[in-house]
Design an enzyme around this catalytic site. Sequence first.
Site, PDB file in Angstrom:
ATOM      1  N   LYS A  32      14.700  81.097 -26.160  1.00 39.91           N
ATOM      2  CA  LYS A  32      13.998  79.963 -24.961  1.00 39.91           C
ATOM      3  C   LYS A  32      12.697  80.439 -24.386  1.00 39.91           C
ATOM      4  CE  LYS A  32      16.737  81.382 -20.983  1.00 39.91           C
ATOM      5  NZ  LYS A  32      15.396  82.155 -20.489  1.00 39.91           N
ATOM      6  N   GLU A 220      15.075  78.066 -17.525  1.00 38.89           N
ATOM      7  CA  GLU A 220      16.658  77.652 -17.073  1.00 38.89           C
ATOM      8  C   GLU A 220      16.939  76.530 -16.065  1.00 38.89           C
ATOM      9  OE1 GLU A 220      18.400  80.237 -17.874  1.00 38.89           O
ATOM     10  OE2 GLU A 220      17.719  82.088 -18.007  1.00 38.89           O
ATOM     11  N   GLN A 250      25.328  77.778 -19.638  1.00 39.26           N
ATOM     12  CA  GLN A 250      25.066  79.015 -18.686  1.00 39.26           C
ATOM     13  C   GLN A 250      24.829  78.698 -17.516  1.00 39.26           C
ATOM     14  OE1 GLN A 250      22.865  82.419 -20.765  1.00 39.26           O
ATOM     15  NE2 GLN A 250      22.230  80.986 -22.197  1.00 39.26           N
ATOM     16  N   ARG A 598      26.229  88.523 -23.630  1.00 40.03           N
ATOM     17  CA  ARG A 598      24.997  89.683 -23.241  1.00 40.03           C
ATOM     18  C   ARG A 598      25.358  91.065 -24.531  1.00 40.03           C
ATOM     19  NH1 ARG A 598      22.107  86.745 -21.536  1.00 40.03           N
ATOM     20  NH2 ARG A 598      23.627  85.516 -22.121  1.00 40.03           N
TER      21      ARG A 598
END
Length: 763
Positions: A32, A220, A250, A598
């Site tokens: 992103k 985000e 997320q 992660r």
Amino acid sequence: MDILENLNQQQRLAVEHGKGPALVLAGAGSGKTRVIAHRIAYLIRNSVCRPENILAVTFTNKAATEMKERVHAILGELRSAEPLISTFHSFCVRLLRQEIHHAGYRRDFSIYDTDDQKRLIRQILKELNDPELEISPREIISRISYAKNHGVTPGQYIKRFPSETAEDVQFIYSKYNSHLKNSNSLDFDDLLLISVAILKEQPDTRRRFSERYRYILVDEYQDTNRPQYELLRLLTAAHNNLFVVGDEDQSIYKFRGADIQNILKFEKDFTGARTIKLEQNYRSSQNILSVAGAVVQNNTERKGKVLWTENDGGDVVTCRYEESPRDEAIWVAGKIQEILELYPNHHLAVLYRANFLSRNFEDVFLEEGIPYAVVGSVAFFGRMEVKDMLAYLRVVFNPDDDIAVLRILNTPPRGIGKTTIELLTRAAIDKGVPIMRMVREKAHDADFPGRASKSLLRFEKFVDKWIGFEQNHSVAQLLETILEDTQYAEMLRKNELASEAENRLANIEELIRAAAESEDRGETVTDFLDRAALSSELDHFDPNTRVALMTIHSAKGLEFEVVFLAGMEEGLFPHTQSMGSSEDLEEERRLCYVGITRAKKRLYVTWTPYRRNYGPEAGSPARVSRFLEEMPRDLIEGLDREIYEPMDQRQRLQTSSHTQPRNRDWQEPTEKNRVSKEPFKQPKSIAELKAYLAQQQKPKTPGTDDSKKGTVLKAGMRVRHDKFGDGIVLSRERRGNDIKLVITFSTAGRKSLIERFAKLKAL
């Protein structure tokens, strides 16, 4: 270079998007930031707009810096103006430094961080003087922030949020706002709210900013709250060129006000929006992605993506059960030693749902000499000595800043005692003026106690000296002068251990260097203070850290070769406070998804049913997290495996292989360590334990003395205690010259007993 080179098809579609709104749904590890940076470069290189007409906003200084570096790597240093790449709060500070007079503030306003807010709330609580009020300053700040972000004024608070303490909170909220205004100060929420208010109420200001920033990009986007959403609507109302990148899976910051509906309803809110999905992952193995996808697909509030990768399938996820939190930490430590011996350049992280879980890991890592860093501890700009120096600067540039004045008034001690400070504070409140104004008044008041007035006069002269000094000197030079005038270093050397004093002085020297570097970049004093106020601990995360301990919330945006997800129990993760709401439970599941993704190469998950506050002390042993049960059984090992007696924990660390990788993460049963013909399965509840004991109990063989000397009580053996009744031995561990037994009893729960004093009988 070709800006579109090395982009996949979906990334190219996003970068080449024309005018109008666009939503880029970017799964974890799908590039992103790469897309945003390339789109900025594409707009500039293809002369779609000038650099100064681009605004890109994100949530951390670290992310903004990374984005700037990527744009420069693509385009090189720009000869004309730069695009503005900043955090939401930094952008609002920039706007307010120009326009805040519309809201009745001066442009030299101060920004209160959380520590400043707590000090102010404590001051108000002292004024309230209600010993029965049992609300912490932290809770009050949280309630005020929640009210502000929902547009609730102090006068509306009781009606909107009725409770037993609503009246007190309303009083504190009102006093809090009044103090901020009188001190010419704002908190973080105000930065957004006042910016939105000015853009709404000042058409000329709104038009100027909308014309200046014709292309707005947001990173985000799933983390935006309502004020941030309104800010973007106002800035893009004239041109509608809003390009947002985010991942609804997320969205994990509801407690900070983030509203997942902003991304879920984007197409509805911005007519004609184009949606592009980025589903190719460049970070993790396919097995890790499949596990993450299987968990998050149980949510209903999502648009839906299927992450895939060209990376190898990778290892399956390993689930590890341990008998106590310390055993959990010891096992993780052994595994980390093993991995770093084989792969010394790997970066590893231990992630957990709540901060308190770090303690056992820190203790064990220290014992075993494993270097680690705890992320989320006090950030550089939050350290005492740094905040003291910054408070001096704030008073020089905004003498009305009461919290800064109170912080430095007697730091270092200069004869201005507690009674004097209380008199000044009370007088300032009664007259409705800043405390510094009362300092000046009392310093020249013949009726004020002589010793106190002399101390206040010295303080006043110092402040005036620094204000005059600043006009012809740099901030770094001003800090050096303050350090010398106040004899702050002498105070540290007198009151601290030598090593601690030198560490604190080194931090002050670093602050002075930061001020000099800020000036070299052409930043103003207010730019430097704003940067300090808006800094977070994640801005200072060292990417070279080999082993990091942090909450999953703190890990968002980071990646590691190996991840350990610890504390995977019901009641802890998902947290018990989230189980009563499907909305909260879905956010917990998204948090789990973030933790899983992660990991690049290997993921371990650990749990224990006997964690303090989640085990027998809270009523019964915890069961394994539902999130583990949602993982595909063919991609996770150890979840359904039987538990056998573990080897001595210290021995486990000492004998772990460093020459060959161990493929088995569970100790297999052997004649040596098998404790019974029937393998022992850990009871999941007290009721199950009672049933097990009833089923397994056998009459004693005549002539057998169960308490005879030499009987070795091992994990899995059934025992009887005169006081606690029947139980099962969970673990046996040497402590010095003694043996500690951990036993779960059918009526008394889990107990730790010293074997030679316990008077146990084997059954």
